[in-house]
Design a protein around this motif. Sequence first.
Motif, short mmCIF file in Angstrom:
data_model
loop_
_atom_site.label_atom_id
_atom_site.label_comp_id
_atom_site.label_asym_id
_atom_site.label_seq_id
_atom_site.Cartn_x
_atom_site.Cartn_y
_atom_site.Cartn_z
N PHE A 73 0.77 -1.27 0.05
CA PHE A 73 0.18 -0.08 0.17
C PHE A 73 0.92 1.22 0.18
O PHE A 73 0.47 2.43 -0.02
N ALA A 86 -2.57 -6.22 -7.09
CA ALA A 86 -1.67 -6.35 -8.04
C ALA A 86 -0.12 -6.21 -7.76
O ALA A 86 0.81 -6.91 -8.45
N ARG A 87 0.24 -5.19 -6.94
CA ARG A 87 1.47 -5.07 -6.44
C ARG A 87 2.04 -6.09 -5.59
O ARG A 87 3.38 -6.58 -5.94
N ALA A 100 -10.82 0.48 -5.79
CA ALA A 100 -9.53 0.72 -6.54
C ALA A 100 -8.44 0.42 -6.10
O ALA A 100 -7.54 -0.18 -6.52
N ARG A 101 -8.30 1.07 -4.91
CA ARG A 101 -7.04 0.88 -4.00
C ARG A 101 -6.63 -0.65 -3.79
O ARG A 101 -5.50 -1.01 -3.56
N ASP A 132 -3.21 4.73 3.49
CA ASP A 132 -3.43 3.23 3.49
C ASP A 132 -2.31 2.43 3.94
O ASP A 132 -2.64 1.40 4.59
N ARG A 170 -7.51 -3.24 -5.36
CA ARG A 170 -7.06 -3.78 -6.69
C ARG A 170 -5.51 -3.49 -6.99
O ARG A 170 -4.65 -4.22 -7.25
N ARG A 171 -5.06 -2.29 -6.96
CA ARG A 171 -3.72 -1.87 -7.15
C ARG A 171 -2.87 -2.48 -5.97
O ARG A 171 -1.70 -3.00 -6.52
N ALA A 172 -3.23 -2.67 -4.81
CA ALA A 172 -2.41 -3.30 -3.95
C ALA A 172 -2.40 -4.67 -4.11
O ALA A 172 -1.29 -5.39 -3.98
N PRO A 214 2.52 4.18 -1.82
CA PRO A 214 2.28 4.97 -2.68
C PRO A 214 3.41 4.97 -3.78
O PRO A 214 4.57 4.90 -3.35
N ALA A 215 2.97 4.84 -5.11
CA ALA A 215 4.07 4.76 -6.15
C ALA A 215 4.87 6.00 -6.10
O ALA A 215 6.31 6.00 -6.57
N ASP A 247 -13.76 3.41 -4.40
CA ASP A 247 -12.43 4.08 -4.39
C ASP A 247 -11.44 2.98 -3.52
O ASP A 247 -10.57 2.83 -3.92
#
Length: 226
Positions: free
Chosen positions: A13, A93-94, A86-87, A24, A89-91, A15-16, A83
Amino acid sequence: MAKEQARRIAAAFVPAQRFGNRRDYYYSRGKLGSDPLYPGVLAALLPARGALLDIGCGLGLLAHVLRQADQQRPYLGVDIDADKIARARRAAARAALAETRFDTLDASATLPAHHGSVALLDVLQYLPAEAQAGLLQAAAARVAPGGRLVIRTTLADNSGRDRTTRITDMLAHLVGWMGTRPRHYPDASSVRAPLEAAGLQLQMTPLYGNTPFNNWLVCAERAAAG
């Protein structure tokens, strides 16, 4: 959870961008490190069979906990907050979580087709009483033989823990973390009745840990076929 376990999960979590929002990351690290929720739920789910539907999944922390424990069952997390999905999903995937999906969905209106086990964590108090009964019935209907419905909820009993939980939930809504305010706190009988009517066998145990909250773990199992 142990600090190192919590830190490894929370790393997904970060941030990029170097100066991105770390809310998060700090939330997940603190939540995993202080709340007895995930060790309790993990222990309850380990003997259960089948894919897992996580209703009100938020950021999807349960998926990370399961994969860290080498639980590779298919996972679907659903939440009304687009929202957060979406967060999540990003985590996921990472962290390269296999067989993990997230969808935006209002669980009080409908649930996806599912046959396996179900998690319902810290959701019930955000629904009115009649919607709670409907959701419990719908969740129970999706529990396969050998599967479990695992619930974490506060129970209304007018104790000091009960009052502390209500105040904290309201504050979480006021600061914007929870998009909906608490609507109704169930008592033990209102949770037990629809699940037993659906043929599930229940155990209800306190899940306080070191917190001041009136949290309980409900493990409802459908007997294995044969």
